[in-house]
Design a protein around this motif. Sequence first.
Motif, PDB file in Angstrom:
ATOM      1  N   GLY A  50       0.842  -1.205   0.000  1.00 41.07           N
ATOM      2  CA  GLY A  50       0.000   0.000   0.000  1.00 41.07           C
ATOM      3  C   GLY A  50       0.871   1.248   0.000  1.00 41.07           C
ATOM      4  O   GLY A  50       0.622   2.208  -0.747  1.00 41.07           O
ATOM      5  N   ALA A  51       1.917   1.226   0.828  1.00 43.14           N
ATOM      6  CA  ALA A  51       2.821   2.381   0.896  1.00 43.14           C
ATOM      7  C   ALA A  51       3.524   2.574  -0.448  1.00 43.14           C
ATOM      8  O   ALA A  51       3.664   3.701  -0.941  1.00 43.14           O
ATOM      9  N   ASP A  52       3.952   1.475  -1.065  1.00 42.14           N
ATOM     10  CA  ASP A  52       4.634   1.571  -2.372  1.00 42.14           C
ATOM     11  C   ASP A  52       3.714   2.209  -3.420  1.00 42.14           C
ATOM     12  O   ASP A  52       4.151   3.012  -4.253  1.00 42.14           O
ATOM     13  N   LEU A  53       2.436   1.830  -3.367  1.00 46.76           N
ATOM     14  CA  LEU A  53       1.496   2.366  -4.366  1.00 46.76           C
ATOM     15  C   LEU A  53       1.269   3.860  -4.146  1.00 46.76           C
ATOM     16  O   LEU A  53       1.132   4.619  -5.110  1.00 46.76           O
ATOM     17  N   LEU A  54       1.255   4.280  -2.887  1.00 49.83           N
ATOM     18  CA  LEU A  54       1.132   5.719  -2.618  1.00 49.83           C
ATOM     19  C   LEU A  54       2.364   6.460  -3.149  1.00 49.83           C
ATOM     20  O   LEU A  54       2.253   7.553  -3.707  1.00 49.83           O
ATOM     21  N   CYS A  55       3.526   5.849  -2.987  1.00 45.25           N
ATOM     22  CA  CYS A  55       4.757   6.466  -3.515  1.00 45.25           C
ATOM     23  C   CYS A  55       4.669   6.575  -5.030  1.00 45.25           C
ATOM     24  O   CYS A  55       4.997   7.612  -5.627  1.00 45.25           O
ATOM     25  N   ARG A  56       4.227   5.493  -5.641  1.00 45.87           N
ATOM     26  CA  ARG A  56       4.092   5.479  -7.106  1.00 45.87           C
ATOM     27  C   ARG A  56       3.144   6.583  -7.547  1.00 45.87           C
ATOM     28  O   ARG A  56       3.426   7.333  -8.494  1.00 45.87           O
ATOM     29  N   ALA A  57       2.004   6.694  -6.863  1.00 45.31           N
ATOM     30  CA  ALA A  57       1.007   7.702  -7.228  1.00 45.31           C
ATOM     31  C   ALA A  57       1.573   9.115  -7.055  1.00 45.31           C
ATOM     32  O   ALA A  57       1.313   9.997  -7.879  1.00 45.31           O
ATOM     33  N   HIS A  58       2.336   9.333  -6.013  1.00 47.08           N
ATOM     34  CA  HIS A  58       2.914  10.665  -5.800  1.00 47.08           C
ATOM     35  C   HIS A  58       3.903  11.018  -6.909  1.00 47.08           C
ATOM     36  O   HIS A  58       4.018  12.169  -7.287  1.00 47.08           O
ATOM     37  N   HIS A  59       4.594  10.033  -7.403  1.00 45.37           N
ATOM     38  CA  HIS A  59       5.501  10.322  -8.513  1.00 45.37           C
ATOM     39  C   HIS A  59       4.706  10.583  -9.786  1.00 45.37           C
ATOM     40  O   HIS A  59       4.918  11.559 -10.500  1.00 45.37           O
ATOM     41  N   HIS A  60       3.737   9.700 -10.047  1.00 42.87           N
ATOM     42  CA  HIS A  60       2.976   9.799 -11.294  1.00 42.87           C
ATOM     43  C   HIS A  60       2.172  11.097 -11.359  1.00 42.87           C
ATOM     44  O   HIS A  60       2.183  11.804 -12.361  1.00 42.87           O
ATOM     45  N   THR A  61       1.464  11.393 -10.266  1.00 39.25           N
ATOM     46  CA  THR A  61       0.531  12.529 -10.289  1.00 39.25           C
ATOM     47  C   THR A  61       1.212  13.863 -10.037  1.00 39.25           C
ATOM     48  O   THR A  61       0.906  14.854 -10.687  1.00 39.25           O
ATOM     49  N   PHE A  62       2.119  13.875  -9.078  1.00 42.95           N
ATOM     50  CA  PHE A  62       2.707  15.163  -8.673  1.00 42.95           C
ATOM     51  C   PHE A  62       4.155  15.323  -9.140  1.00 42.95           C
ATOM     52  O   PHE A  62       4.787  16.340  -8.844  1.00 42.95           O
ATOM     53  N   GLY A  63       4.688  14.292  -9.767  1.00 44.68           N
ATOM     54  CA  GLY A  63       6.102  14.359 -10.178  1.00 44.68           C
ATOM     55  C   GLY A  63       7.032  14.391  -8.976  1.00 44.68           C
ATOM     56  O   GLY A  63       8.172  14.862  -9.068  1.00 44.68           O
ATOM     57  N   PHE A  64       6.530  13.856  -7.845  1.00 39.41           N
ATOM     58  CA  PHE A  64       7.344  13.892  -6.627  1.00 39.41           C
ATOM     59  C   PHE A  64       8.487  12.869  -6.752  1.00 39.41           C
ATOM     60  O   PHE A  64       8.270  11.715  -7.128  1.00 39.41           O
ATOM     61  N   PRO A  65       9.720  13.298  -6.438  1.00 38.53           N
ATOM     62  CA  PRO A  65      10.898  12.457  -6.718  1.00 38.53           C
ATOM     63  C   PRO A  65      11.126  11.326  -5.714  1.00 38.53           C
ATOM     64  O   PRO A  65      12.076  11.333  -4.943  1.00 38.53           O
ATOM     65  N   VAL A  66      10.257  10.345  -5.758  1.00 33.86           N
ATOM     66  CA  VAL A  66      10.389   9.212  -4.833  1.00 33.86           C
ATOM     67  C   VAL A  66      11.048   8.023  -5.527  1.00 33.86           C
ATOM     68  O   VAL A  66      10.811   7.776  -6.709  1.00 33.86           O
ATOM     69  N   VAL A  67      11.894   7.321  -4.801  1.00 28.46           N
ATOM     70  CA  VAL A  67      12.557   6.107  -5.302  1.00 28.46           C
ATOM     71  C   VAL A  67      12.289   5.016  -4.265  1.00 28.46           C
ATOM     72  O   VAL A  67      12.327   5.284  -3.064  1.00 28.46           O
ATOM     73  N   ILE A  68      12.053   3.804  -4.730  1.00 30.90           N
ATOM     74  CA  ILE A  68      11.720   2.703  -3.809  1.00 30.90           C
ATOM     75  C   ILE A  68      12.809   1.639  -3.859  1.00 30.90           C
ATOM     76  O   ILE A  68      13.252   1.256  -4.943  1.00 30.90           O
ATOM     77  N   THR A  69      13.231   1.144  -2.678  1.00 26.40           N
ATOM     78  CA  THR A  69      14.084  -0.054  -2.668  1.00 26.40           C
ATOM     79  C   THR A  69      13.262  -1.215  -2.115  1.00 26.40           C
ATOM     80  O   THR A  69      12.487  -1.045  -1.178  1.00 26.40           O
ATOM     81  N   ARG A  70      13.441  -2.380  -2.717  1.00 22.27           N
ATOM     82  CA  ARG A  70      12.779  -3.599  -2.207  1.00 22.27           C
ATOM     83  C   ARG A  70      13.863  -4.630  -1.966  1.00 22.27           C
ATOM     84  O   ARG A  70      14.421  -5.200  -2.921  1.00 22.27           O
ATOM     85  N   SER A  71      14.158  -4.839  -0.705  1.00 20.79           N
ATOM     86  CA  SER A  71      15.254  -5.773  -0.428  1.00 20.79           C
ATOM     87  C   SER A  71      14.741  -7.100   0.120  1.00 20.79           C
ATOM     88  O   SER A  71      13.608  -7.214   0.588  1.00 20.79           O
TER      89      SER A  71
END
Length: 334
Positions: free
Chosen positions: A154-175
């Motif tokens: 859920g958190a990852d999808l919010l990050c994705r949406a913030h990048h897509h919609t607002f161009g917010f510079p978020v990067v995700i690591t999945r370890s």
Amino acid sequence: MILEMKILVTGGCGFIGSHFVRMFCARAQIVVFDALTYAGNLESLQDVEGKFRFVKGDVADEPAVEAVVAGGFDAIVNFAAESHVDRSLYGPMAFVRSNVQGTLVLLEAARKHEVPRFVQISTDEVYGSLPPEGVFTESTPLAPNSPYSASKAGADLLCRAHHHTFGFPVVITRSSNNYGAYQYPEKFIPLFVTNALEGKECPLYGDGMNVRDWLHVEDNCRAIWAVLERGRPGEVYNIGGGNERPNLDVAKAMLKLVGRPESLIRFVKDRPGHDRRYAIDCAKVQDELGWKPEIPFEEGLRQTVEWYRTNRAWVDRVRSGEYRKFYEMHYGGR
Ligand code: NAD
Ligand code: DAU
């Protein structure tokens, strides 16, 4: 290289966050923001005390997050989360609050204050479980199986949406699964090592053939730093150790290192919904950012066992709850 970054590290008193702070507090100005839940332990950062600033606070608390983020940062690295799968089976609400709501509160504050970099620390568990063959890539569909992994997805999808919609510079690591010193002794490796050191039984779930890909925590922190510096906004980077092992093999290796018999392994009822296998393709972080794991698993495990053997006092204070007094004593309960 960015030398004088000011970074907000949420969850910096937890297992991975505390390693990150220790490894990079000489390279950047770090403010640690942590609610000090049962998993948060300021004592784990005693050796670098004075080299970072600490603010006690909850990432889901909007005014508290606003107050700290308003101070101005070059980056936020969000480690803060409820992280134990077993706990999420019995008390999932806290996972939604910290992991989903907390991430959203942070994203909104960061966007408002135009923080130019946001690294979300996610997990390979968002991809679900693998059959005996195959690996997770960054384009594997999300299929989380536990309340914990669902909250991280859920958190990852919010990050994705913030990048897509607002161009917010978020990067995700999945370890993949981290191991090393200072891990709360409820997780597989520190639980087995500390139990074995005391000659206690070690509870192995199901048939013990679930597979995890073990990654030394310091290797993960080096990857996170590379992503922080050079990861492309909107992208996901998988981080793995290339050390796929069935739990039973790891359990036997730990007992051997501790010098206890395999008869201490006790097969117990399986974890409900237990993911069978994780394995990660981390070619992207290797090719784009030049990162690769440096610590061989057998060596890392030996060092980890040694750390728990020589830091029994840390474990005892965690188990007795004594560690919670560290904040009061050193920060006057501020
Ligand atoms: P941890 O449980 O050891 O530490 C979590 C930290 O976050 C603690 O210091 C805790 O006090 C803090 N925290 C929890 N809720 C908070 C809140 N609402 N507000 C502020 N602080 C809060 O976890 P960890 O193993 O260090 O994991 C760190 C991150 O890495 C998590 O996001 C986790 O999902 C992710 N991750 C962990 C692993 C692993 O193997 N441990 C692997 C992949 C990803
Ligand atoms: O893959 C990354 C994830 O790894 C992180 O996102 C999580 O925060 C982290 O907790 C970890 O999740 P796991 O469920 O894989 O880790 P855990 O240490 O709880 O368990 C590892 C394996 O060992 C798993 O197959 C369950 C098994 N196990 C665990 C415990 C605690 C046992 O057999 N006995 C145990 O007592």
